[in-house]
Write a protein that holds these residues in place. Structure first.
Motif, short mmCIF file in Angstrom:
data_model
loop_
_atom_site.label_atom_id
_atom_site.label_comp_id
_atom_site.label_asym_id
_atom_site.label_seq_id
_atom_site.Cartn_x
_atom_site.Cartn_y
_atom_site.Cartn_z
N PRO A 289 -4.51 -52.21 -26.98
CA PRO A 289 -3.05 -52.23 -27.12
C PRO A 289 -2.49 -50.90 -27.63
N LYS A 290 -3.36 -49.95 -27.94
CA LYS A 290 -2.91 -48.65 -28.46
C LYS A 290 -2.40 -47.72 -27.35
N PHE A 291 -2.53 -48.20 -26.10
CA PHE A 291 -2.06 -47.43 -24.96
C PHE A 291 -1.32 -48.34 -23.99
N GLN A 292 -0.25 -47.80 -23.43
CA GLN A 292 0.48 -48.49 -22.36
C GLN A 292 0.69 -47.49 -21.23
N ARG B 272 -1.47 -45.94 -19.82
CA ARG B 272 -2.43 -44.88 -20.12
C ARG B 272 -1.87 -43.81 -21.07
N GLN B 273 -0.74 -44.12 -21.72
CA GLN B 273 -0.15 -43.21 -22.69
C GLN B 273 -0.21 -43.84 -24.09
N PRO B 274 -0.43 -43.03 -25.15
CA PRO B 274 -0.50 -43.61 -26.50
C PRO B 274 0.83 -44.18 -26.94
N VAL B 275 0.79 -45.35 -27.57
CA VAL B 275 1.99 -45.96 -28.12
C VAL B 275 2.03 -45.70 -29.62
N SER B 276 3.18 -45.94 -30.22
CA SER B 276 3.33 -45.75 -31.65
C SER B 276 2.35 -46.65 -32.40
N PHE B 277 1.56 -46.04 -33.29
CA PHE B 277 0.55 -46.78 -34.05
C PHE B 277 0.34 -46.01 -35.36
N PRO B 278 1.34 -46.05 -36.26
CA PRO B 278 1.32 -45.18 -37.44
C PRO B 278 0.41 -45.69 -38.55
N GLY B 279 -0.09 -44.74 -39.34
CA GLY B 279 -0.91 -45.12 -40.48
C GLY B 279 -1.59 -43.91 -41.10
N TYR B 280 -2.59 -44.20 -41.94
CA TYR B 280 -3.36 -43.16 -42.63
C TYR B 280 -4.84 -43.44 -42.51
N THR B 281 -5.63 -42.36 -42.50
CA THR B 281 -7.07 -42.49 -42.48
C THR B 281 -7.68 -41.30 -43.21
N VAL B 282 -8.93 -41.45 -43.63
CA VAL B 282 -9.71 -40.33 -44.15
C VAL B 282 -10.76 -39.99 -43.10
N LEU B 283 -10.76 -38.73 -42.66
CA LEU B 283 -11.62 -38.34 -41.56
C LEU B 283 -12.15 -36.93 -41.76
N LEU C 82 -7.88 -46.69 -43.65
CA LEU C 82 -7.01 -47.03 -44.77
C LEU C 82 -5.98 -48.10 -44.40
N ILE C 83 -4.94 -47.70 -43.69
CA ILE C 83 -3.86 -48.64 -43.40
C ILE C 83 -3.17 -48.20 -42.11
N TRP C 84 -2.69 -49.16 -41.33
CA TRP C 84 -2.11 -48.82 -40.04
C TRP C 84 -1.17 -49.92 -39.55
N GLU C 85 -0.38 -49.57 -38.60
CA GLU C 85 0.55 -50.43 -37.85
C GLU C 85 1.35 -51.33 -38.79
N ASP C 86 1.31 -52.65 -38.60
CA ASP C 86 2.20 -53.55 -39.34
C ASP C 86 2.00 -53.46 -40.85
N ASN C 87 0.75 -53.36 -41.29
CA ASN C 87 0.50 -53.26 -42.73
C ASN C 87 1.14 -52.01 -43.31
N GLY D 23 -13.01 -42.77 -25.74
CA GLY D 23 -11.87 -43.31 -25.01
C GLY D 23 -11.70 -44.79 -25.25
N TYR D 24 -10.53 -45.29 -24.86
CA TYR D 24 -10.18 -46.70 -25.00
C TYR D 24 -10.11 -47.34 -23.62
N PHE D 25 -10.40 -48.63 -23.58
CA PHE D 25 -10.38 -49.34 -22.30
C PHE D 25 -8.96 -49.62 -21.85
N ASP D 26 -8.75 -49.41 -20.55
CA ASP D 26 -7.49 -49.79 -19.92
C ASP D 26 -7.69 -51.21 -19.36
N GLU D 27 -6.90 -51.59 -18.38
CA GLU D 27 -7.05 -52.92 -17.78
C GLU D 27 -8.48 -53.11 -17.29
N ILE D 28 -9.05 -54.27 -17.57
CA ILE D 28 -10.42 -54.57 -17.16
C ILE D 28 -10.37 -55.25 -15.79
#
Length: 251
Positions: free
Chosen positions: A26-29, A31-42, A90-95, A191-196
């Motif tokens: 669901p992070k792509f529609q 084949r383009q990235p959709v809004s998915f905000p948050g924080y991570t340590v990387l 850490l935290i992302w999207e709805d949270n 990469g992420y999976f598109d339609e299967i």
């Protein structure tokens, strides 16, 4: 224990079960990235990492070869400049969106707490030496295809374990709704999976994956040197924002 758990994910029986359950991300529609905000340590993404250029060049090549060999449009490839190792989700999207609504100065509090965790980590008496991780093989996640990594020695694992512990046991972070949700499975997402497709030839896909794994067994180990961790905000799965004020930690 860690190596055995991750190694089990590269067994043919595991691939067969995993490939039965892959889903469109669901992070792509379209084949383009959709809004998915948050924080991570990387670790610093490829575009900012001068230490691991040859490692990421190899992953870039692997990504291109995979795309040529698997079903057309099955995989949405990530831009290579965004390749990285996540050290602590850490935290992302709805949270995250709920957090910034309910907690005043949420971002600033999160950054301060992570800085404290990094300072705590630096005080831990660990052996001197690099944290090095090598490619084990391709892993199939429910919505992504990734390269799995295993530590080259016990110290390499212990450093990441201790860093994660200082983060997930931080009471300020817990108060912000941040908690450990996944066991560590060190990986770099290709990469992420598109339609299967309904007629997806899973046996063929499994064979392609196994052929890549066989190549790694025969080659010189590909090593990722984990020298630094950073807190980064992201807007989607291709953009990890950086500025001079990002909390950083030497590992």
């Amino acid at each position: 224990m860690y190596v055995n758990r991750v190694a089990s994910l590269t067994l043919p029986t595991s691939y067969q079960n995993q490939l039965k359950n892959i889903q469109k991300s669901p992070k792509f529609q379209q084949r383009q990235p959709v809004s998915f905000p948050g924080y991570t340590v990387l670790t610093p993404p490829y575009q900012d990492d001068t230490t691991n250029e040859s490692f990421y060049e190899q992953l870039n090549l692997i990504q291109q070869q995979l795309i040529e060999k698997i079903a057309p449009n099955l995989l949405i490839p990530l831009p290579p400049e965004s390749f990285h190792l996540t050290l602590a989700d850490l935290i992302w999207e709805d949270n995250y969106l709920n957090g910034i609504k309910s907690e005043q100065n949420f971002d600033e509090k999160l950054e301060k707490a992570i800085t404290e965790s990094f300072e705590t980590y630096q005080k831990i008496d660990l052996e001197k030496g690099e944290s090095q991780w090598q490619i084990l093989g391709l892993l199939v996640f429910p919505r992504a295809l990734v390269v799995g990594l295993v530590p080259c020695n016990e110290l390499s694992y212990d450093k990441i374990y201790q860093l994660r512990r200082t983060i997930y046991q931080n009471k300020q972070l817990i108060g912000l709704g941040i908690q450990q949700q996944y066991l560590l499975t060190a990986h770099v997402t290709l990469g992420y999976f598109d339609e299967i497709p309904d007629n997806l030839d899973r046996s063929s896909l499994e064979s392609v994956i196994l052929s890549f794994n066989d190549q790694w067994i025969e080659k010189e180990p590909q090593i990722l040197k984990v020298a630094q961790g950073e807190l980064r905000k992201f807007e989607n799965m291709t953009e990890f924002l950086s500025d001079q004020t990002n909390p950083k930690v030497m590992i």
